[in-house]
Design a protein around this motif. Structure first.
Motif, PDB file in Angstrom:
ATOM      1  N   GLU A  62       0.801  -1.230   0.000  1.00  0.00           N
ATOM      2  CA  GLU A  62       0.000   0.000   0.000  1.00  0.00           C
ATOM      3  C   GLU A  62       0.832   1.278   0.000  1.00  0.00           C
ATOM      4  O   GLU A  62       0.376   2.307  -0.513  1.00  0.00           O
ATOM      5  N   THR A  63       2.022   1.237   0.602  1.00  0.00           N
ATOM      6  CA  THR A  63       2.760   2.489   0.773  1.00  0.00           C
ATOM      7  C   THR A  63       4.160   2.482   0.171  1.00  0.00           C
ATOM      8  O   THR A  63       4.873   3.481   0.274  1.00  0.00           O
ATOM      9  N   LEU A  64       4.565   1.382  -0.450  1.00  0.00           N
ATOM     10  CA  LEU A  64       5.929   1.294  -0.958  1.00  0.00           C
ATOM     11  C   LEU A  64       6.156   2.271  -2.113  1.00  0.00           C
ATOM     12  O   LEU A  64       5.315   2.420  -2.998  1.00  0.00           O
ATOM     13  N   CYS A  65       7.301   2.953  -2.070  1.00  0.00           N
ATOM     14  CA  CYS A  65       7.670   3.859  -3.154  1.00  0.00           C
ATOM     15  C   CYS A  65       9.162   3.712  -3.436  1.00  0.00           C
ATOM     16  O   CYS A  65       9.921   3.202  -2.609  1.00  0.00           O
ATOM     17  N   LEU A  66       9.589   4.173  -4.604  1.00  0.00           N
ATOM     18  CA  LEU A  66      10.972   4.014  -5.027  1.00  0.00           C
ATOM     19  C   LEU A  66      11.941   4.728  -4.092  1.00  0.00           C
ATOM     20  O   LEU A  66      13.037   4.224  -3.828  1.00  0.00           O
ATOM     21  N   ALA A  67      11.540   5.876  -3.569  1.00  0.00           N
ATOM     22  CA  ALA A  67      12.418   6.639  -2.675  1.00  0.00           C
ATOM     23  C   ALA A  67      12.746   5.845  -1.415  1.00  0.00           C
ATOM     24  O   ALA A  67      13.899   5.818  -0.967  1.00  0.00           O
ATOM     25  N   ASP A  68      11.738   5.169  -0.845  1.00  0.00           N
ATOM     26  CA  ASP A  68      11.968   4.368   0.361  1.00  0.00           C
ATOM     27  C   ASP A  68      12.866   3.174   0.062  1.00  0.00           C
ATOM     28  O   ASP A  68      13.704   2.793   0.878  1.00  0.00           O
ATOM     29  N   ILE A  69      12.685   2.575  -1.125  1.00  0.00           N
ATOM     30  CA  ILE A  69      13.535   1.434  -1.520  1.00  0.00           C
ATOM     31  C   ILE A  69      14.987   1.880  -1.632  1.00  0.00           C
ATOM     32  O   ILE A  69      15.898   1.215  -1.136  1.00  0.00           O
ATOM     33  N   LYS A  70      15.212   3.025  -2.283  1.00  0.00           N
ATOM     34  CA  LYS A  70      16.572   3.532  -2.458  1.00  0.00           C
ATOM     35  C   LYS A  70      17.224   3.838  -1.110  1.00  0.00           C
ATOM     36  O   LYS A  70      18.400   3.510  -0.888  1.00  0.00           O
ATOM     37  N   LYS A  71      16.466   4.447  -0.210  1.00  0.00           N
ATOM     38  CA  LYS A  71      17.014   4.759   1.113  1.00  0.00           C
ATOM     39  C   LYS A  71      17.339   3.483   1.878  1.00  0.00           C
ATOM     40  O   LYS A  71      18.395   3.365   2.508  1.00  0.00           O
ATOM     41  N   GLY A  72      16.425   2.509   1.818  1.00  0.00           N
ATOM     42  CA  GLY A  72      16.663   1.240   2.496  1.00  0.00           C
ATOM     43  C   GLY A  72      17.889   0.531   1.955  1.00  0.00           C
ATOM     44  O   GLY A  72      18.678  -0.042   2.716  1.00  0.00           O
ATOM     45  N   MET A  73      18.081   0.588   0.645  1.00  0.00           N
ATOM     46  CA  MET A  73      19.253  -0.044   0.033  1.00  0.00           C
ATOM     47  C   MET A  73      20.539   0.662   0.454  1.00  0.00           C
ATOM     48  O   MET A  73      21.560   0.008   0.688  1.00  0.00           O
ATOM     49  N   LEU A  74      20.488   1.984   0.576  1.00  0.00           N
ATOM     50  CA  LEU A  74      21.660   2.733   1.033  1.00  0.00           C
ATOM     51  C   LEU A  74      21.992   2.367   2.474  1.00  0.00           C
ATOM     52  O   LEU A  74      23.157   2.086   2.805  1.00  0.00           O
ATOM     53  N   PHE A  75      20.962   2.357   3.348  1.00  0.00           N
ATOM     54  CA  PHE A  75      21.190   1.950   4.742  1.00  0.00           C
ATOM     55  C   PHE A  75      21.784   0.542   4.787  1.00  0.00           C
ATOM     56  O   PHE A  75      22.716   0.262   5.550  1.00  0.00           O
ATOM     57  N   GLY A  76      21.216  -0.348   3.969  1.00  0.00           N
ATOM     58  CA  GLY A  76      21.657  -1.737   3.959  1.00  0.00           C
ATOM     59  C   GLY A  76      23.103  -1.879   3.532  1.00  0.00           C
ATOM     60  O   GLY A  76      23.849  -2.677   4.107  1.00  0.00           O
ATOM     61  N   PHE A  77      23.520  -1.106   2.530  1.00  0.00           N
ATOM     62  CA  PHE A  77      24.896  -1.187   2.060  1.00  0.00           C
ATOM     63  C   PHE A  77      25.873  -0.770   3.160  1.00  0.00           C
ATOM     64  O   PHE A  77      26.893  -1.441   3.384  1.00  0.00           O
ATOM     65  N   ILE A  78      25.548   0.318   3.871  1.00  0.00           N
ATOM     66  CA  ILE A  78      26.448   0.783   4.929  1.00  0.00           C
ATOM     67  C   ILE A  78      26.494  -0.222   6.078  1.00  0.00           C
ATOM     68  O   ILE A  78      27.569  -0.551   6.600  1.00  0.00           O
ATOM     69  N   TYR A  79      25.326  -0.745   6.453  1.00  0.00           N
ATOM     70  CA  TYR A  79      25.299  -1.738   7.532  1.00  0.00           C
ATOM     71  C   TYR A  79      25.943  -3.049   7.103  1.00  0.00           C
ATOM     72  O   TYR A  79      26.459  -3.794   7.944  1.00  0.00           O
ATOM     73  N   PHE A  80      25.920  -3.349   5.822  1.00  0.00           N
ATOM     74  CA  PHE A  80      26.628  -4.531   5.323  1.00  0.00           C
ATOM     75  C   PHE A  80      28.124  -4.396   5.619  1.00  0.00           C
ATOM     76  O   PHE A  80      28.767  -5.363   6.051  1.00  0.00           O
ATOM     77  N   LEU A  81      28.684  -3.209   5.407  1.00  0.00           N
ATOM     78  CA  LEU A  81      30.091  -2.969   5.707  1.00  0.00           C
ATOM     79  C   LEU A  81      30.359  -3.124   7.204  1.00  0.00           C
ATOM     80  O   LEU A  81      31.373  -3.698   7.610  1.00  0.00           O
ATOM     81  N   ALA A 158      34.702  -0.843  11.744  1.00  0.00           N
ATOM     82  CA  ALA A 158      33.270  -1.069  11.942  1.00  0.00           C
ATOM     83  C   ALA A 158      32.634   0.095  12.680  1.00  0.00           C
ATOM     84  O   ALA A 158      31.503   0.505  12.368  1.00  0.00           O
ATOM     85  N   ALA A 159      33.352   0.647  13.662  1.00  0.00           N
ATOM     86  CA  ALA A 159      32.833   1.786  14.421  1.00  0.00           C
ATOM     87  C   ALA A 159      32.624   3.001  13.519  1.00  0.00           C
ATOM     88  O   ALA A 159      31.620   3.717  13.644  1.00  0.00           O
ATOM     89  N   PHE A 160      33.555   3.235  12.594  1.00  0.00           N
ATOM     90  CA  PHE A 160      33.400   4.346  11.652  1.00  0.00           C
ATOM     91  C   PHE A 160      32.207   4.121  10.727  1.00  0.00           C
ATOM     92  O   PHE A 160      31.420   5.044  10.469  1.00  0.00           O
ATOM     93  N   PHE A 161      32.064   2.898  10.221  1.00  0.00           N
ATOM     94  CA  PHE A 161      30.922   2.601   9.358  1.00  0.00           C
ATOM     95  C   PHE A 161      29.609   2.723  10.130  1.00  0.00           C
ATOM     96  O   PHE A 161      28.600   3.210   9.600  1.00  0.00           O
ATOM     97  N   TYR A 162      29.612   2.278  11.401  1.00  0.00           N
ATOM     98  CA  TYR A 162      28.409   2.345  12.233  1.00  0.00           C
ATOM     99  C   TYR A 162      28.016   3.799  12.481  1.00  0.00           C
ATOM    100  O   TYR A 162      26.831   4.169  12.408  1.00  0.00           O
ATOM    101  N   ALA A 163      29.014   4.647  12.749  1.00  0.00           N
ATOM    102  CA  ALA A 163      28.744   6.075  12.948  1.00  0.00           C
ATOM    103  C   ALA A 163      28.159   6.684  11.679  1.00  0.00           C
ATOM    104  O   ALA A 163      27.216   7.495  11.728  1.00  0.00           O
ATOM    105  N   THR A 164      28.698   6.290  10.533  1.00  0.00           N
ATOM    106  CA  THR A 164      28.176   6.773   9.253  1.00  0.00           C
ATOM    107  C   THR A 164      26.735   6.334   9.060  1.00  0.00           C
ATOM    108  O   THR A 164      25.879   7.123   8.620  1.00  0.00           O
ATOM    109  N   ALA A 165      26.446   5.076   9.414  1.00  0.00           N
ATOM    110  CA  ALA A 165      25.084   4.556   9.283  1.00  0.00           C
ATOM    111  C   ALA A 165      24.112   5.339  10.161  1.00  0.00           C
ATOM    112  O   ALA A 165      22.985   5.650   9.739  1.00  0.00           O
ATOM    113  N   ILE A 166      24.524   5.662  11.382  1.00  0.00           N
ATOM    114  CA  ILE A 166      23.668   6.430  12.299  1.00  0.00           C
ATOM    115  C   ILE A 166      23.343   7.791  11.702  1.00  0.00           C
ATOM    116  O   ILE A 166      22.187   8.235  11.696  1.00  0.00           O
ATOM    117  N   LEU A 167      24.361   8.470  11.177  1.00  0.00           N
ATOM    118  CA  LEU A 167      24.165   9.807  10.624  1.00  0.00           C
ATOM    119  C   LEU A 167      23.297   9.785   9.364  1.00  0.00           C
ATOM    120  O   LEU A 167      22.381  10.604   9.208  1.00  0.00           O
TER     121      LEU A 167
END
Length: 283
Positions: A62-81, A158-167
């Motif tokens: 009902e609410t999925l949009c491309l912008a949310d997918i892109k943001k989720g993928m960006l968050f996921g990539f950083i957390y993957f690191l 990992a701490a640097f990547f985690y800080a980046t993910a938070i921001l």
């Protein structure tokens, strides 16, 4: 997620999320005895993604949009690191030490936020950063002096990547459906893990029933709850509040490590842990 979360409720949710993720160090260390870091990431996060799609299919349809997918993928990539560094280090580092060093992200967040906040670090930030270095030094102190292993160096990354993910999460999760972002964040980590395991020749399946149980716990408790709802909670909080909540993670990981993995820290390590907890709790 368009929720009616208050700031106080969001903080309680975030504390619960980070505490749940604190238990992951124990289960991950057990799984890494028979699985590669990439394979464990792939199985854990892909299973969690499929489960989340089943549970929250209404929100997605009902609410999925491309912008949310892109943001989720960006968050996921950083957390993957973050997770690759964490899992690689866990093979040679105590789970409690891993959690303490990784959650030094709280000290790094204000420093990385300088270009966006348009202000220099405060005296408090400088003192905290200096004490953090002392704390990490005590955590890595051995009978032969300070000895920073490869695993501990990876954890600093990992701490640097985690800080980046938070921001990044803090800046982007306030507009859009944060639940959908969290779901695609989890899915991105899973897909990247499976791809890396296949490309690296480490694709395999668990060889004991216990490992399957641990992966399910990691997927449901530590990932489905622990990762997906972090963007939801952060949508109501600032980056500094988020980073302070990180204190819960090493406390939980340290207690579980001592109880179940028999990880007994030295006196210097204990002082280092106390020092870091103190830093994390400074408002």
């Amino acid at each position: 997620m368009k929720s009616k979360l208050t700031e106080r409720t969001a903080k309680i949710l975030l504390l619960a999320v980070i505490a749940a993720r604190g238990t992951s160090f124990y289960f991950s260390k057990l799984c890494l005895q028979s699985l590669s870091p990439f394979m464990l990431l792939g199985l854990r996060f892909t299973f969690a993604f499929l489960l989340l799609c089943l549970i929250f299919h209404k929100s997605l349809t009902e609410t999925l949009c491309l912008a949310d997918i892109k943001k989720g993928m960006l968050f996921g990539f950083i957390y993957f690191l973050v997770m690759v560094c964490e899992y690689t280090s866990l093979r040679t580092t105590n789970s409690s030490t891993a959690s303490f060093i990784e959650n030094m992200a709280i000290v790094i967040v204000p420093l990385l936020n300088i270009p966006f906040a348009h202000k220099l670090p405060t005296l408090k930030d400088i003192i905290r950063a200096s004490l953090a270095c002392v704390g990490v030094g005590l955590l890595t102190l051995t009978q032969d002096g300070i000895s920073i292993s490869t695993g501990e160096l990876i954890l600093i990354c990992a701490a640097f990547f985690y800080a980046t993910a938070i921001l990044v999460t803090n800046r982007l999760s306030k507009v859009g459906n944060s639940l959908n972002m969290g779901i695609f964040q989890v899915g991105t980590i899973g897909i990247l893990g499976l791809f890396a395991a296949t490309a690296g020749g480490t694709f395999s399946v668990p060889n004991t029933p216990e490992i399957y149980v641990y992966i399910i716990i990691l997927a449901v408790v530590c990932t489905g709850f622990g990762y997906t709802l972090q963007p939801v909670a952060q949508s109501k909080l600032n980056a500094e509040t988020t980073s302070v909540c990180c204190a819960v993670n090493p406390l939980v990981a340290s207690l579980i490590g001592m109880i179940f993995l028999h990880e007994i820290p030295s006196f210097a390590n204990i002082i280092g842990e106390i020092l870091i907890i103190t830093i994390l709790l400074i408002p």
